[in-house]
Design a protein around this motif. Sequence first.
Motif, PDB file in Angstrom:
ATOM      1  N   SER A  40     -11.150 -10.241  -4.904  1.00 27.61           N
ATOM      2  CA  SER A  40     -11.029  -9.477  -3.492  1.00 27.61           C
ATOM      3  C   SER A  40      -9.931 -10.208  -2.287  1.00 27.61           C
ATOM      4  CB  SER A  40     -11.618  -9.647  -3.058  1.00 27.61           C
ATOM      5  OG  SER A  40     -12.595  -8.966  -4.216  1.00 27.61           O
ATOM      6  N   HIS A  51      -1.492  -6.904   5.485  1.00 21.31           N
ATOM      7  CA  HIS A  51      -3.184  -6.078   4.792  1.00 21.31           C
ATOM      8  C   HIS A  51      -3.889  -5.630   5.389  1.00 21.31           C
ATOM      9  CE1 HIS A  51      -0.115  -4.625   1.847  1.00 21.31           C
ATOM     10  NE2 HIS A  51       0.246  -5.491   1.948  1.00 21.31           N
ATOM     11  N   HIS A  91      -8.194  -2.735  -3.033  1.00 17.52           N
ATOM     12  CA  HIS A  91      -6.832  -3.640  -4.630  1.00 17.52           C
ATOM     13  C   HIS A  91      -7.610  -3.684  -5.800  1.00 17.52           C
ATOM     14  CE1 HIS A  91      -3.866  -4.511  -1.102  1.00 17.52           C
ATOM     15  NE2 HIS A  91      -4.436  -3.097  -1.485  1.00 17.52           N
ATOM     16  N   SER A  92      -8.786  -4.223  -5.180  1.00 14.51           N
ATOM     17  CA  SER A  92      -9.469  -4.768  -6.698  1.00 14.51           C
ATOM     18  C   SER A  92     -10.108  -4.110  -7.724  1.00 14.51           C
ATOM     19  CB  SER A  92     -11.379  -5.750  -6.285  1.00 14.51           C
ATOM     20  OG  SER A  92     -10.696  -7.054  -5.355  1.00 14.51           O
ATOM     21  N   GLU A  94      -8.526  -0.911  -7.613  1.00 12.23           N
ATOM     22  CA  GLU A  94      -7.481  -0.439  -8.814  1.00 12.23           C
ATOM     23  C   GLU A  94      -7.317  -1.392 -10.189  1.00 12.23           C
ATOM     24  OE1 GLU A  94      -4.313  -0.400  -5.342  1.00 12.23           O
ATOM     25  OE2 GLU A  94      -5.500   1.536  -5.000  1.00 12.23           O
ATOM     26  N   ARG A  95      -7.503  -2.753  -9.945  1.00 11.46           N
ATOM     27  CA  ARG A  95      -7.104  -3.364 -10.386  1.00 11.46           C
ATOM     28  C   ARG A  95      -7.903  -3.984 -12.188  1.00 11.46           C
ATOM     29  NH1 ARG A  95      -6.553 -10.159 -10.093  1.00 11.46           N
ATOM     30  NH2 ARG A  95      -5.912 -10.460 -11.577  1.00 11.46           N
ATOM     31  N   ARG A 155       1.494  -7.663  -5.241  1.00 11.96           N
ATOM     32  CA  ARG A 155       0.516  -7.463  -6.232  1.00 11.96           C
ATOM     33  C   ARG A 155       1.290  -6.170  -7.105  1.00 11.96           C
ATOM     34  NH1 ARG A 155      -1.502  -2.337  -3.729  1.00 11.96           N
ATOM     35  NH2 ARG A 155      -3.071  -2.761  -5.619  1.00 11.96           N
TER      36      ARG A 155
END
Length: 324
Positions: free
Chosen positions: A9, A15, A23-24, A26-27, A308
Amino acid sequence: MRLSLLDRSRTRTGHPEAAALSHSVERAVNAERLGYARFWAAEHHAVPGIASGSPAVLLAAAGAHTSRIRLGSGGVMLPQHQPLVVAEQFLMLQALYPDRIDLGLGRTLGFTEPVRRALRQNTDDVDTYAEDLAELLSYLDRSAAVTARPLARQSPQPFLLATGQGLKTAAALGMPVVVGGPILQDPDISEAMTAYRRDFIPSSAAAEPAVIISTDVYLADTEAEARGLALPEIYAMARARETGAFGPLEPVEEIRSQKWSAQTQRRVEKSMGRAVAGTRAAVGSRLEQLVETTGADELMVSTSTYDRQALAGIDAEMAQLVTG
């Protein structure tokens, strides 16, 4: 060879810090689509470069957006928690997402002295880590005097994040291990893995020894491009050694435009020399060597970089390289 993902994370300049958590998630969704075996979340407290201080909370969010991938902590730092509370958190996750939860456990203390004080840690305290681990395992297998709840059909799978003495502890308690960091560069790593397997005592946690190796990996068309992708994480670590603050990831161009101290330059060059970074063929060869040396059953990628889109590309390339 199974392939898994450890996500820290990481925050990024430009950002909001909270974006690192979305983002985590989504990953994790992407990792499931690519066929990764596990998605693990790290735990760090009061670190400006990392948004996740509570793996259990982040894993609950990831579980709501995925359906198959195993979810785990990489790891919960047990000296910062009561064993019963950790057991309850991960039994709750197991109840919400049956047969998908891993519990990776470590012993790292707070990043700085003020953080250690905030976590009520005292370096003069008696080391009870092995006892705390055994207590936690007793809650998971229901052999403790107190019953941790909720009751689940199957308990989370525990792992130990182990280096040095940790491998001996894991063998004695019968726990699978995750091995990463400087120990992978140790010329005696093969002997340490042999000793772990030889001394392993089967337990409720695992019937036989198991080893996951964890490392950052940077894949690109050229070695220079791969080293550029590695730079934001390596630079942040080098600066942290100098300033005491592990900061957000920065764009490569901004990093290169800054004036570096000689000490930072040396540290970046040293870390870059150890990095698993290069073309697909070069990275594949290096990973094969690591697997052969350690006898690992699984590879856990812990890569972070500012870009990313490039990071998603690395995740996809690794899925192709390792699992075909």
